[in-house]
Design a protein around this motif. Structure first.
Motif, PDB file in Angstrom:
ATOM      1  N   VAL A 119       0.913  -1.332   0.126  1.00  0.00           N
ATOM      2  CA  VAL A 119       0.095   0.051  -0.056  1.00  0.00           C
ATOM      3  C   VAL A 119       0.920   1.459  -0.156  1.00  0.00           C
ATOM      4  O   VAL A 119       0.652   2.227  -0.815  1.00  0.00           O
ATOM      5  CB  VAL A 119      -0.902   0.083   1.231  1.00  0.00           C
ATOM      6  CG1 VAL A 119      -1.637   1.353   1.343  1.00  0.00           C
ATOM      7  CG2 VAL A 119      -2.102  -1.073   1.213  1.00  0.00           C
ATOM      8  N   TYR A 120       1.859   1.476   0.866  1.00  0.00           N
ATOM      9  CA  TYR A 120       2.652   2.370   0.973  1.00  0.00           C
ATOM     10  C   TYR A 120       3.634   2.406  -0.540  1.00  0.00           C
ATOM     11  O   TYR A 120       3.481   3.612  -1.065  1.00  0.00           O
ATOM     12  CB  TYR A 120       3.906   2.018   1.937  1.00  0.00           C
ATOM     13  CG  TYR A 120       5.054   3.121   1.845  1.00  0.00           C
ATOM     14  CD1 TYR A 120       4.903   4.333   2.469  1.00  0.00           C
ATOM     15  CD2 TYR A 120       6.120   2.813   1.378  1.00  0.00           C
ATOM     16  CE1 TYR A 120       5.953   5.429   2.745  1.00  0.00           C
ATOM     17  CE2 TYR A 120       7.288   3.559   1.370  1.00  0.00           C
ATOM     18  CZ  TYR A 120       7.051   5.082   2.107  1.00  0.00           C
ATOM     19  OH  TYR A 120       8.050   5.781   1.974  1.00  0.00           O
ATOM     20  N   GLY A 121       4.071   1.414  -1.021  1.00  0.00           N
ATOM     21  CA  GLY A 121       4.625   1.676  -2.315  1.00  0.00           C
ATOM     22  C   GLY A 121       3.609   2.054  -3.403  1.00  0.00           C
ATOM     23  O   GLY A 121       4.162   2.955  -4.293  1.00  0.00           O
ATOM     24  N   ALA A 122       2.396   1.532  -3.440  1.00  0.00           N
ATOM     25  CA  ALA A 122       1.377   2.136  -4.238  1.00  0.00           C
ATOM     26  C   ALA A 122       1.228   3.637  -4.222  1.00  0.00           C
ATOM     27  O   ALA A 122       1.137   4.277  -5.386  1.00  0.00           O
ATOM     28  CB  ALA A 122       0.108   1.255  -4.247  1.00  0.00           C
ATOM     29  N   PHE A 123       1.124   4.154  -3.054  1.00  0.00           N
ATOM     30  CA  PHE A 123       0.868   5.595  -2.852  1.00  0.00           C
ATOM     31  C   PHE A 123       2.008   6.468  -2.944  1.00  0.00           C
ATOM     32  O   PHE A 123       1.888   7.745  -3.359  1.00  0.00           O
ATOM     33  CB  PHE A 123       0.253   6.028  -1.405  1.00  0.00           C
ATOM     34  CG  PHE A 123      -1.128   5.722  -1.134  1.00  0.00           C
ATOM     35  CD1 PHE A 123      -1.977   6.631  -1.569  1.00  0.00           C
ATOM     36  CD2 PHE A 123      -1.703   4.547  -0.718  1.00  0.00           C
ATOM     37  CE1 PHE A 123      -3.390   6.523  -1.476  1.00  0.00           C
ATOM     38  CE2 PHE A 123      -3.035   4.063  -0.391  1.00  0.00           C
ATOM     39  CZ  PHE A 123      -3.963   5.145  -0.905  1.00  0.00           C
ATOM     40  N   THR A 124       3.165   5.858  -2.908  1.00  0.00           N
ATOM     41  CA  THR A 124       4.525   6.632  -3.137  1.00  0.00           C
ATOM     42  C   THR A 124       5.233   6.342  -4.472  1.00  0.00           C
ATOM     43  O   THR A 124       6.387   6.991  -4.614  1.00  0.00           O
ATOM     44  CB  THR A 124       5.439   6.270  -1.874  1.00  0.00           C
ATOM     45  OG1 THR A 124       5.764   5.004  -1.917  1.00  0.00           O
ATOM     46  CG2 THR A 124       5.148   6.668  -0.660  1.00  0.00           C
ATOM     47  N   ASP A 125       4.383   5.658  -5.418  1.00  0.00           N
ATOM     48  CA  ASP A 125       4.994   5.551  -6.632  1.00  0.00           C
ATOM     49  C   ASP A 125       6.345   4.931  -6.700  1.00  0.00           C
ATOM     50  O   ASP A 125       7.146   5.170  -7.279  1.00  0.00           O
ATOM     51  CB  ASP A 125       4.771   6.799  -7.464  1.00  0.00           C
ATOM     52  CG  ASP A 125       5.225   6.229  -9.000  1.00  0.00           C
ATOM     53  OD1 ASP A 125       4.843   5.200  -9.298  1.00  0.00           O
ATOM     54  OD2 ASP A 125       5.353   7.316  -9.692  1.00  0.00           O
ATOM     55  N   ASN A 126       6.656   3.656  -5.664  1.00  0.00           N
ATOM     56  CA  ASN A 126       7.678   2.969  -5.543  1.00  0.00           C
ATOM     57  C   ASN A 126       7.396   1.516  -5.780  1.00  0.00           C
ATOM     58  O   ASN A 126       8.075   0.727  -5.073  1.00  0.00           O
ATOM     59  CB  ASN A 126       7.982   3.228  -3.957  1.00  0.00           C
ATOM     60  CG  ASN A 126       9.269   2.732  -4.042  1.00  0.00           C
ATOM     61  OD1 ASN A 126      10.405   2.954  -4.765  1.00  0.00           O
ATOM     62  ND2 ASN A 126       9.865   2.292  -2.797  1.00  0.00           N
ATOM     63  N   LEU A 127       6.542   1.044  -6.749  1.00  0.00           N
ATOM     64  CA  LEU A 127       6.411  -0.095  -7.405  1.00  0.00           C
ATOM     65  C   LEU A 127       7.032  -0.546  -8.673  1.00  0.00           C
ATOM     66  O   LEU A 127       6.819  -1.374  -9.094  1.00  0.00           O
ATOM     67  CB  LEU A 127       4.934  -0.607  -7.357  1.00  0.00           C
ATOM     68  CG  LEU A 127       4.391  -0.527  -5.799  1.00  0.00           C
ATOM     69  CD1 LEU A 127       2.768  -0.687  -6.022  1.00  0.00           C
ATOM     70  CD2 LEU A 127       5.247  -1.097  -4.994  1.00  0.00           C
ATOM     71  N   GLY A 128       8.025   0.202  -9.244  1.00  0.00           N
ATOM     72  CA  GLY A 128       8.789  -0.220 -10.389  1.00  0.00           C
ATOM     73  C   GLY A 128       8.159   0.259 -11.543  1.00  0.00           C
ATOM     74  O   GLY A 128       6.917   1.346 -11.341  1.00  0.00           O
TER      75      GLY A 128
END
Length: 223
Positions: free
Chosen positions: A39-48
């Motif tokens: 969830v954090y990665g999705a909101f911070t645009d940190n999923l590649g």
């Protein structure tokens, strides 16, 4: 001798820790950490570069990991003489279902746009999707009947027979993962999960054979 003494000290400590009121909440929070990270990665645009693929792949990986953890509870409980470990098995099993639901949702949303007709076509067209969907369907009644009321309503024998489907789910999960990675010719992780599940299921087969032989020898003595 030293190892035996050390084990005799550690085992009661572990048993006591597992009975601590904070044990279950801690396992619950730890089991939610992968979800929180996604969830954090999705909101911070940190999923590649491809967030949809990352989410689908990650939720699938965590489903397999929690399935392995759930199946590991009984062997560890028996080998380490930790009966209190059993109290965590249901929670781990439900988290397995939680992550497979997330896995299905990411595929339904990002790949199919929640179009039921397209989803049905994809299931029929691609074998690895069919196998994964079958595993999800088989896991659903196990999650739905994981509570004490279900055991009482069904009876212990029927409940145990139903929950043996988890072994079929494990096989289908590995097959799903294998076919998914076949396109990239990348089987390293598949081999790791397959080896872990083979050991966990092999232990159960050995225990079942041992119990049958013991029962047979006991019957012979009584005869």
């Amino acid at each position: 001798m030293l190892n035996a003494t050390r084990h005799s000290r550690i085992q009661p400590m572990l048993a006591k820790a597992l009975l601590h009121p904070a044990a279950k909440p801690l396992v619950f929070v730890a089991s939610l950490l992968p979800f929180a990270w996604l969830v954090y990665g999705a909101f911070t645009d940190n999923l590649g570069a491809n967030p949809a693929e990352y989410l689908t792949r990650s939720t699938g990986d965590w489903t397999l990991r929690f399935l392995c953890l759930t199946l590991a509870v009984t062997p560890v409980r028996v080998i380490a003489h930790l009966p209190t470990l059993q109290r965590l098995r249901r929670m781990l099993g439900l988290f397995t279902y939680f992550y497979v639901v997330l896995h299905m949702l990411t595929w339904s949303w990002f790949d199919q746009g929640f179009d039921v007709a397209d989803m049905a076509k994809d299931i029929a067209k691609r074998p690895f999707i069919l196998v994964g969907f079958t595993a999800f369907v088989l896991l659903t009644p196990l999650a739905a009947t994981s509570f004490n009321r279900a055991v009482k309503a069904m009876g212990a024998k029927r409940w145990q027979a139903l929950h043996k489907l988890v072994y079929v789910v494990a096989g289908l999960g590995i097959l799903h993962f294998f076919w998914m990675r076949a396109g990239k010719n990348d089987f390293a992780e598949v081999a790791v999960y397959a080896a872990i599940l083979a050991v966990l299921l092999g232990w159960r087969v050995r225990e079942a054979i041992r119990k049958r032989s013991h029962q047979g020898s006991s019957f012979s003595v009584r005869s």
